[in-house]
Design a protein around this motif. Structure first.
Motif, PDB file in Angstrom:
ATOM      1  N   SER A   1       0.832  -1.203   0.000  1.00 27.34           N
ATOM      2  CA  SER A   1       0.000   0.000   0.000  1.00 27.34           C
ATOM      3  C   SER A   1       0.866   1.252   0.000  1.00 27.34           C
ATOM      4  CB  SER A   1      -0.915   0.024   1.236  1.00 27.34           C
ATOM      5  OG  SER A   1      -0.152   0.044   2.423  1.00 27.34           O
ATOM      6  N   GLN A   2       0.407   2.269  -0.706  1.00 29.43           N
ATOM      7  CA  GLN A   2       1.065   3.582  -0.768  1.00 29.43           C
ATOM      8  C   GLN A   2       2.522   3.493  -1.215  1.00 29.43           C
ATOM      9  OE1 GLN A   2       0.240   5.110   3.254  1.00 29.43           O
ATOM     10  NE2 GLN A   2      -1.447   6.299   2.399  1.00 29.43           N
ATOM     11  N   ILE A   3       2.798   2.618  -2.181  1.00 27.33           N
ATOM     12  CA  ILE A   3       4.167   2.497  -2.679  1.00 27.33           C
ATOM     13  C   ILE A   3       4.646   3.803  -3.295  1.00 27.33           C
ATOM     14  CG2 ILE A   3       3.326   1.524  -4.850  1.00 27.33           C
ATOM     15  CD1 ILE A   3       6.731   0.927  -3.081  1.00 27.33           C
ATOM     16  N   ASP A   4       3.718   4.559  -3.931  1.00 23.86           N
ATOM     17  CA  ASP A   4       4.104   5.856  -4.506  1.00 23.86           C
ATOM     18  C   ASP A   4       4.638   6.790  -3.428  1.00 23.86           C
ATOM     19  OD1 ASP A   4       3.266   4.934  -6.937  1.00 23.86           O
ATOM     20  OD2 ASP A   4       1.380   6.017  -6.946  1.00 23.86           O
ATOM     21  N   ARG A   5       3.957   6.814  -2.281  1.00 22.85           N
ATOM     22  CA  ARG A   5       4.384   7.694  -1.188  1.00 22.85           C
ATOM     23  C   ARG A   5       5.711   7.235  -0.601  1.00 22.85           C
ATOM     24  NH1 ARG A   5       0.203   9.275   3.471  1.00 22.85           N
ATOM     25  NH2 ARG A   5      -0.704  10.284   1.633  1.00 22.85           N
TER      26      ARG A   5
END
Length: 229
Positions: free
Chosen positions: A44-48
């Motif tokens: 989850s939230q790999i972009d962040r």
């Protein structure tokens, strides 16, 4: 030195993302959001987590910094701190800028680049490229000699360097010929010396204009207190 594997789950997601960029993508290469998510399925939230690398000196550009990129692309420009090494990657070097801070800073900065003076949406001279404004972190030396990071509005070109432009000497000469005799004489002197001498006041104005608002306010306060007589 052999780098750890980016698939080793004993490392946190941010550190694995850094290793993936270094060992799979490579500096200067472009990758897509889909490639990132496929490399880290179920995270989850790999972009962040990847954006967190920027707080450790990594440069990862989107189309906000590099207009040649598509909205779904990013470019791994430069590696920063080797966050996977022991003792590294723990303390962030910068606090993320909120949307409210971004709006406030741009308003205080007059909604133009404090380095070159261009406004957001304005085209750069001689191009069809539109300027995009964002917030840059600038080191400002304090009265005690310490360095403090302050925030300032800059355009995408001033933040990441100039683009490859096509020079047009004929067009420049056409503009030169429209100058009056005195202006042409002044310009010829600058060209002969290969430099333009600025007055002390002009240099001080340029230095003041490029300061973040926090430092501009301090300068204004001192001048107002001392007066101009």
């Amino acid at each position: 030195m052999v780098l750890p594997s980016w698939t080793d789950e004993k490392f946190g997601t941010m550190k694995r993302a850094g290793l993936w960029l270094v060992t799979v993508i490579g500096e200067g290469s472009v990758f897509t959001k889909d490639e990132l998510r496929q490399a880290f399925p179920g995270v989850s939230q790999i972009d962040r987590r990847m954006r967190d690398l920027r707080d450790h000196g990594w440069q990862i550009d989107t189309n906000r910094e590099d207009v040649t990129l598509e909205p779904f692309e990013q470019r791994f420009v430069r590696q920063g701190e080797p966050v996977w090494e022991p003792g590294k990657g723990r303390t962030k070097s910068a606090v993320p800028i909120t949307a409210t801070q971004r709006r406030d800073i741009m308003t205080k900065d007059g909604n133009f680049c404090r380095s070159c003076g261009i406004s957001g949406g304005q085209t750069y001279a001689g191009t069809y490229e539109f300027a995009q404004l964002d917030i840059a972190r600038r080191q400002v030396r304090q009265p005690d000699g310490a360095l403090k990071v302050e925030l300032v509005t800059e355009c995408n070109r001033c933040r990441v360097g100039g683009r490859q432009l096509t020079a047009d000497p004929a067009e420049l000469l056409a503009h030169v010929r429209q100058l009056g005799r005195l202006e042409r004489r002044v310009l010829a002197g600058w060209i002969a010396d290969d430099r333009r001498p600025f007055s002390t006041v002009e240099r001080l104005w340029a230095d003041y204009r490029s300061l973040p608002e926090e430092s501009r306010a301090k300068v204004r306060q001192v001048l107002e207190a001392e007066g101009t007589d």
